[in-house]
Design a protein around this motif. Structure first.
Motif, mmCIF file in Angstrom:
data_model
loop_
_atom_site.group_PDB
_atom_site.id
_atom_site.type_symbol
_atom_site.label_atom_id
_atom_site.label_comp_id
_atom_site.label_asym_id
_atom_site.label_seq_id
_atom_site.Cartn_x
_atom_site.Cartn_y
_atom_site.Cartn_z
ATOM 1 N N VAL A 16 -2.392 8.151 0.146
ATOM 2 C CA VAL A 16 -1.558 7.608 1.218
ATOM 3 C C VAL A 16 -0.278 7.076 0.576
ATOM 4 C CG1 VAL A 16 -1.392 5.880 3.048
ATOM 5 C CG2 VAL A 16 -3.615 6.928 2.520
ATOM 6 N N VAL A 17 0.864 7.623 0.953
ATOM 7 C CA VAL A 17 2.137 7.182 0.388
ATOM 8 C C VAL A 17 2.741 6.132 1.319
ATOM 9 C CG1 VAL A 17 4.418 7.906 -0.412
ATOM 10 C CG2 VAL A 17 2.456 9.447 -0.665
ATOM 11 N N ALA A 18 3.232 5.038 0.731
ATOM 12 C CA ALA A 18 3.737 3.931 1.540
ATOM 13 C C ALA A 18 4.872 3.215 0.838
ATOM 14 C CB ALA A 18 2.600 2.951 1.836
ATOM 15 N N ARG A 19 5.623 2.479 1.637
ATOM 16 C CA ARG A 19 6.675 1.596 1.134
ATOM 17 C C ARG A 19 6.080 0.191 1.086
ATOM 18 N NH1 ARG A 19 10.560 2.794 4.821
ATOM 19 N NH2 ARG A 19 11.760 4.199 3.515
ATOM 20 N N ILE A 20 6.297 -0.515 -0.019
ATOM 21 C CA ILE A 20 5.822 -1.893 -0.169
ATOM 22 C C ILE A 20 7.044 -2.807 -0.177
ATOM 23 C CG2 ILE A 20 4.641 -3.533 -1.702
ATOM 24 C CD1 ILE A 20 3.020 -1.158 -2.790
ATOM 25 N N ALA A 21 7.016 -3.843 0.630
ATOM 26 C CA ALA A 21 8.161 -4.755 0.723
ATOM 27 C C ALA A 21 8.457 -5.383 -0.639
ATOM 28 C CB ALA A 21 7.877 -5.845 1.746
ATOM 29 N N ALA A 22 9.735 -5.596 -0.906
ATOM 30 C CA ALA A 22 10.164 -6.140 -2.195
ATOM 31 C C ALA A 22 9.511 -7.488 -2.490
ATOM 32 C CB ALA A 22 11.684 -6.274 -2.217
ATOM 33 N N GLU A 23 9.247 -8.277 -1.426
ATOM 34 C CA GLU A 23 8.721 -9.635 -1.641
ATOM 35 C C GLU A 23 7.206 -9.688 -1.808
ATOM 36 O OE1 GLU A 23 9.085 -9.256 2.916
ATOM 37 O OE2 GLU A 23 10.122 -8.504 1.138
ATOM 38 N N ALA A 24 6.531 -8.556 -1.724
ATOM 39 C CA ALA A 24 5.062 -8.550 -1.846
ATOM 40 C C ALA A 24 4.649 -9.104 -3.205
ATOM 41 C CB ALA A 24 4.525 -7.145 -1.661
ATOM 42 N N ARG A 25 3.684 -10.025 -3.185
ATOM 43 C CA ARG A 25 3.165 -10.589 -4.431
ATOM 44 C C ARG A 25 1.872 -9.857 -4.766
ATOM 45 N NH1 ARG A 25 2.764 -16.843 -4.557
ATOM 46 N NH2 ARG A 25 2.404 -16.296 -6.718
ATOM 47 N N ILE B 21 -5.441 -5.665 -5.667
ATOM 48 C CA ILE B 21 -4.179 -6.256 -6.163
ATOM 49 C C ILE B 21 -3.590 -7.294 -5.206
ATOM 50 C CG2 ILE B 21 -3.630 -4.258 -7.604
ATOM 51 C CD1 ILE B 21 -1.614 -3.365 -5.450
ATOM 52 N N GLY B 22 -4.381 -7.716 -4.218
ATOM 53 C CA GLY B 22 -3.924 -8.768 -3.309
ATOM 54 C C GLY B 22 -2.770 -8.367 -2.413
ATOM 55 N N LEU B 23 -2.598 -7.069 -2.167
ATOM 56 C CA LEU B 23 -1.467 -6.596 -1.369
ATOM 57 C C LEU B 23 -1.692 -6.886 0.116
ATOM 58 C CD1 LEU B 23 1.187 -5.064 -1.000
ATOM 59 C CD2 LEU B 23 -0.121 -2.927 -1.065
ATOM 60 N N ASP B 24 -0.800 -7.668 0.689
ATOM 61 C CA ASP B 24 -0.852 -8.003 2.109
ATOM 62 C C ASP B 24 -0.455 -6.769 2.918
ATOM 63 O OD1 ASP B 24 -0.416 -8.910 4.710
ATOM 64 O OD2 ASP B 24 0.555 -10.773 4.064
ATOM 65 N N ARG B 25 -1.376 -6.264 3.734
ATOM 66 C CA ARG B 25 -1.111 -5.012 4.472
ATOM 67 C C ARG B 25 0.067 -5.138 5.435
ATOM 68 N NH1 ARG B 25 -6.434 -3.260 6.888
ATOM 69 N NH2 ARG B 25 -7.243 -4.163 4.981
ATOM 70 N N ARG B 26 0.438 -6.382 5.806
ATOM 71 C CA ARG B 26 1.595 -6.563 6.691
ATOM 72 C C ARG B 26 2.909 -6.219 5.984
ATOM 73 N NH1 ARG B 26 0.179 -12.649 8.243
ATOM 74 N NH2 ARG B 26 -0.037 -12.532 5.984
ATOM 75 N N LEU B 27 2.846 -6.125 4.646
ATOM 76 C CA LEU B 27 4.047 -5.806 3.858
ATOM 77 C C LEU B 27 4.060 -4.344 3.420
ATOM 78 C CD1 LEU B 27 4.236 -9.052 1.698
ATOM 79 C CD2 LEU B 27 5.452 -8.508 3.816
ATOM 80 N N VAL B 28 3.210 -3.535 4.051
ATOM 81 C CA VAL B 28 3.102 -2.116 3.713
ATOM 82 C C VAL B 28 3.552 -1.273 4.908
ATOM 83 C CG1 VAL B 28 1.531 -0.255 3.045
ATOM 84 C CG2 VAL B 28 1.160 -2.572 2.157
ATOM 85 N N THR B 29 4.426 -0.308 4.657
ATOM 86 C CA THR B 29 4.858 0.641 5.689
ATOM 87 C C THR B 29 4.385 2.033 5.287
ATOM 88 O OG1 THR B 29 6.852 -0.674 6.088
ATOM 89 C CG2 THR B 29 6.830 1.573 6.964
ATOM 90 N N PRO B 30 3.320 2.535 5.905
ATOM 91 C CA PRO B 30 2.845 3.877 5.561
ATOM 92 C C PRO B 30 3.907 4.924 5.886
ATOM 93 C CG PRO B 30 1.190 2.671 6.835
ATOM 94 C CD PRO B 30 2.466 1.892 6.922
ATOM 95 N N LEU B 31 4.046 5.925 4.996
ATOM 96 C CA LEU B 31 5.071 6.961 5.154
ATOM 97 C C LEU B 31 4.469 8.336 5.423
ATOM 98 C CD1 LEU B 31 7.344 5.917 2.145
ATOM 99 C CD2 LEU B 31 7.700 5.381 4.574
ATOM 100 N N GLY B 32 3.298 8.618 4.871
ATOM 101 C CA GLY B 32 2.679 9.928 5.031
ATOM 102 C C GLY B 32 1.619 10.150 3.972
#
Length: 197
Positions: free
Chosen positions: A121-130, A94-105
């Motif tokens: 793997v549960v993570a937060r994805i930044a709102a601006e991620a394309r 899905i073209g997700l830039d890993r720099r915009l991902v914050t792993p949570l647990g």
């Protein structure tokens, strides 16, 4: 809402190991054959209302064609654990830039009928991620509000027969998408860990 979710997860410092929580059920169906390691990203896009990112697999894939799934897949030798697999696969699918991902647990591991043992793997994805689907694997990327998943009325339970065994199943239906199978089971595990079932 995300804070409640985070407290229900296995910590990043202690990834789950061993068989999946449904190992006994899968052993009835598959025997004791070795399960291949895999990982998926259970990613929530940040915003006023956190939204779970899901994909629809293309119709021409050999396995699970047309089904709703988390981005993810089989672990490869170069992957340094489940987190690396989930990030690599999410980038590819899905073209997700890993720099915009914050792993949570992590959630508990889950075994599939296709012979995989998946680490979610549960993570937060930044709102601006394309996000954009890789056309050879993903037909569509869509998002479901976390609030929808937490509403008990939206969890449907049913029983299906598979290879002579009756199995209890769960599913969600949102915006015309049926979320069932392994994806729904992993979401159900999240709800259980949050005390929301």
């Amino acid at each position: 809402m995300i804070d409640e979710l985070v407290t229900a997860l296995r910590p990043l410092s202690a990834p789950p190991s061993g068989p999946g929580w449904n190992h006994a059920d899968m052993t009835e169906l598959l025997g004791d054959s070795r399960r291949l390691p895999a990982a998926v990203l259970v990613g929530f896009r940040e915003g006023v209302q956190p939204r779970l990112v899901l994909t629809v697999r293309t119709d021409h894939l050999q396995a699970h064609a047309g089904q709703v799934a988390f981005p993810g897949g089989r672990s490869e030798p170069g992957d340094d654990g489940a987190l690396a697999t989930a990030l690599r696969e999410s980038e590819e699918e899905i073209g997700l830039d890993r720099r915009l991902v914050t792993p949570l647990g992590y959630l508990d591991r889950f075994e599939t009928i296709s012979g995989y043992c998946i680490t979610p793997v549960v993570a937060r994805i930044a709102a601006e991620a394309r996000l954009y689907p890789a056309p050879d694997e993903v037909a569509e990327v869509f998002e479901v509000p976390l609030a929808f998943l937490l509403e008990p009325a939206n969890l449907r339970r049913y029983t299906m027969e598979f290879r002579g065994h009756r199995r209890s199943m769960v599913e969600f239906v949102h915006g015309g998408h049926r979320i069932w199978g392994a994806t729904a089971a992993m979401l159900h595990n999240l709800l259980e860990r949050m005390g929301r079932t």
